[in-house]
Motif scaffolding. Structure first.
Motif, mmCIF file in Angstrom:
data_model
loop_
_atom_site.group_PDB
_atom_site.id
_atom_site.type_symbol
_atom_site.label_atom_id
_atom_site.label_comp_id
_atom_site.label_asym_id
_atom_site.label_seq_id
_atom_site.Cartn_x
_atom_site.Cartn_y
_atom_site.Cartn_z
ATOM 1 N N SER A 203 36.927 -13.679 3.163
ATOM 2 C CA SER A 203 37.059 -13.752 1.691
ATOM 3 C C SER A 203 35.811 -13.232 1.010
ATOM 4 O O SER A 203 35.889 -12.564 -0.020
ATOM 5 C CB SER A 203 37.201 -15.192 1.206
ATOM 6 N N ALA A 204 34.654 -13.579 1.577
ATOM 7 C CA ALA A 204 33.396 -13.118 0.965
ATOM 8 C C ALA A 204 33.314 -11.590 1.034
ATOM 9 O O ALA A 204 32.958 -10.927 0.049
ATOM 10 C CB ALA A 204 32.206 -13.753 1.679
ATOM 11 N N ILE A 205 33.680 -11.047 2.185
ATOM 12 C CA ILE A 205 33.612 -9.588 2.335
ATOM 13 C C ILE A 205 34.582 -8.914 1.369
ATOM 14 O O ILE A 205 34.239 -7.926 0.702
ATOM 15 C CB ILE A 205 33.919 -9.171 3.798
ATOM 16 N N GLU A 206 35.778 -9.491 1.246
ATOM 17 C CA GLU A 206 36.748 -8.886 0.313
ATOM 18 C C GLU A 206 36.218 -8.970 -1.124
ATOM 19 O O GLU A 206 36.293 -8.001 -1.892
ATOM 20 C CB GLU A 206 38.102 -9.584 0.412
ATOM 21 N N ALA A 207 35.648 -10.128 -1.483
ATOM 22 C CA ALA A 207 35.129 -10.289 -2.850
ATOM 23 C C ALA A 207 34.058 -9.239 -3.129
ATOM 24 O O ALA A 207 33.981 -8.673 -4.223
ATOM 25 C CB ALA A 207 34.568 -11.695 -3.043
ATOM 26 N N HIS A 208 33.235 -8.957 -2.138
ATOM 27 C CA HIS A 208 32.156 -7.972 -2.333
ATOM 28 C C HIS A 208 32.665 -6.532 -2.241
ATOM 29 O O HIS A 208 32.469 -5.732 -3.155
ATOM 30 C CB HIS A 208 31.046 -8.206 -1.300
ATOM 31 N N ASP A 209 33.351 -6.240 -1.141
ATOM 32 C CA ASP A 209 33.700 -4.827 -0.894
ATOM 33 C C ASP A 209 34.820 -4.342 -1.807
ATOM 34 O O ASP A 209 34.770 -3.234 -2.322
ATOM 35 C CB ASP A 209 34.154 -4.641 0.566
ATOM 36 N N LYS A 210 35.843 -5.176 -1.983
ATOM 37 C CA LYS A 210 37.005 -4.713 -2.745
ATOM 38 C C LYS A 210 36.820 -4.939 -4.243
ATOM 39 O O LYS A 210 37.235 -4.120 -5.059
ATOM 40 C CB LYS A 210 38.254 -5.457 -2.235
#
Ligand code: 5AD
Length: 435
Positions: free
Chosen positions: A182-189
């Motif tokens: 979720s953290a990666i999606e919040a940042h990358d996407k």
């Protein structure tokens, strides 16, 4: 989608980098080993968090440049202090004049502001708070993301819907992999640069587990991490900081020890405050505040809440309405009115005009659908978006009918950006102080 403007590093002195944003200079604490003068960076909460390749930075800046000055013009127009004082009480005029000149407003006078009731007087109070927000902090608005990773809680706070006493709630606990994803999606996407990791006080995650989680997120994405997992002890706070957390979100809930004790059976007020004090000494950015409209709470209590948040060096103030949850002992207690919440936001701005980030909470939006606009026009300059995966977020039921609970994240972001644009605010976080 981008929630911060890249700035160019002009000077590095020790740990302090001076960063230029379209001619405005701000400072940021540098923790990036290889940072050089001339680099473009993203800063969040006063920390330099990521170097941006020059080509990418220039492309983003080209898009921003067109809107940056336009937004500032809109904000300037909307926040002009045109105090129409006909028929207005002399004492109020005197207090607001002192506030507008940024002289210290005495505690008695802040209390007087908190007790205002008439619409035309409140209008002047909110305008003054908005004027001060623009004068000292410009049009930037923090947009942080929050991941609510577990709704298990060992505590029984008498207002809270995820308290251990609520036996009818479906409980969830995200795995480490799910949280990191979720953290990666919040940042990358979606472009979030600051994330809050929140849960109930869930003993299943040890401090070591949380450290590992933070280290893993930090190794994958450059974000500013706030923790909000309740009381982990001072040693726990140190370990989490060493693992890479840089912010602590922890409300003291109520600054009046008697009120605190009545609402938090078995908890220790002094321990809560100690966590906040020690966290600041360790180096954490502090987000703190309390609940507005609790049973038996007075205007004097609210004033001491605001002053306590200031004393605890709040970098961001989080004050939201108490909302009765049907599965709690306070199910029948009434929530406050919109104007009671706005008054606290405005008086917090007047009490701490130059530095405070003041949040419009989701709780406030749940109380009043127009809260964001109204709060942002009464001294506030921050919002937090819920980036918890949809399958979990509906069960993080601290109070009922939470705003945005059925909105996909993309929709939340678009609506937020539309509101900010309309008010002339830029979704940025430009650092700790003017250089
Ligand atoms: N109404 C409003 N806010 C609440 N919180 C918990 N229960 C309620 C409620 N019924 C807030 C607390 C806590 C935050 C995570 O949620 O202030 O700090």
């Amino acid at each position: 989608m981008c929630y911060a403007i890249p700035g160019k590093v002009e000077k590095i002195e020790g740990k302090i980098a001076t960063v230029n944003y379209f001619g405005e200079k701000k400072t940021a604490l540098n923790e990036l080993v290889s940072l050089k003068v001339g680099d473009y960076i993203y800063a969040q909460g006063g920390f330099a968090i990521e170097v941006v390749p020059e080509k990418e930075a220039l492309e983003i800046l080209a898009v921003w440049k067109e809107t940056f000055f336009e937004l500032q013009d809109v904000d300037m127009r909307l926040s002009r202090l045109d105090l129409e004082k006909k028929g207005i009480d002399k004492k109020l005029t005197r207090i607001l004049d002192i506030a507008a000149e940024c002289r210290t407003v005495k505690a008695d006078d802040l209390l007087y502001l908190l007790k205002l009731e008439k619409d035309e007087e409140l209008d002047l109070l909110f305008k003054t708070a908005n004027f001060l927000r623009r004068k000292y902090l410009g049009n930037s608005c923090c947009v942080h993301g929050i991941i609510e990773f577990s709704n298990y809680c060992s505590q029984d706070c008498s207002y809270c819907g995820i308290s251990i006493q609520n036996k009818s709630l479906q409980r969830y606990r995200m795995t480490k992999e799910q949280i990191v994803a979720s953290a990666i999606e919040a940042h990358d996407k979606y472009g979030f640069k600051a994330l809050v990791l929140q849960s109930g006080e869930d003993p299943s995650y040890s401090v070591e587990d949380l450290c590992e989680l933070i280290r893993e997120i930090k190794s994958k994405i450059p974000v500013l991490i706030f923790i909000s997992v309740g009381e982990v002890g001072i040693t726990g706070l140190k370990k989490l900081y060493d693992a890479g957390a840089r912010g602590l979100l922890m409300r003291f809930e109520a600054s009046n020890p008697k009120l605190y004790q009545a609402l938090h059976p078995g908890k220790d007020y002094a321990s809560r405050i100690k966590h906040l004090e020690e966290a600041y000494k360790i180096g954490y950015l502090i987000i703190t505040g309390g609940l507005i409209g609790l049973p038996n709470q007075t205007a004097e209590d609210l004033l001491s809440d605001i002053l306590l948040a200031k004393k605890l060096h709040a970098e961001m103030y989080t004050f939201g309405p108490f909302l009765p949850h049907p599965e709690t002992p306070l199910a029948k207690a009434p929530p406050p009115k919109t104007k009671d919440v706005l008054k606290v936001l405005a008086v917090a701005r007047i009490a701490d005009p130059k530095n405070a980030k003041i949040l419009v909470t989701t709780g406030f939006e749940t109380l009043d659908i127009k809260a964001r606009e109204e709060g942002l026009m009464a001294g506030a300059n921050s919002v937090m978006l819920n980036v918890t995966p949809d399958e979990f977020k509906k069960n993080y039921s601290i109070y009922p009918n939470r705003a945005h609970i059925d909105e996909p994240l993309q929709e939340q972001i678009e609506k937020t950006l539309a509101i900010l644009r309309g008010l002339g605010r830029a979704p940025t976080d430009l650092g700790i102080s003017n250089a």
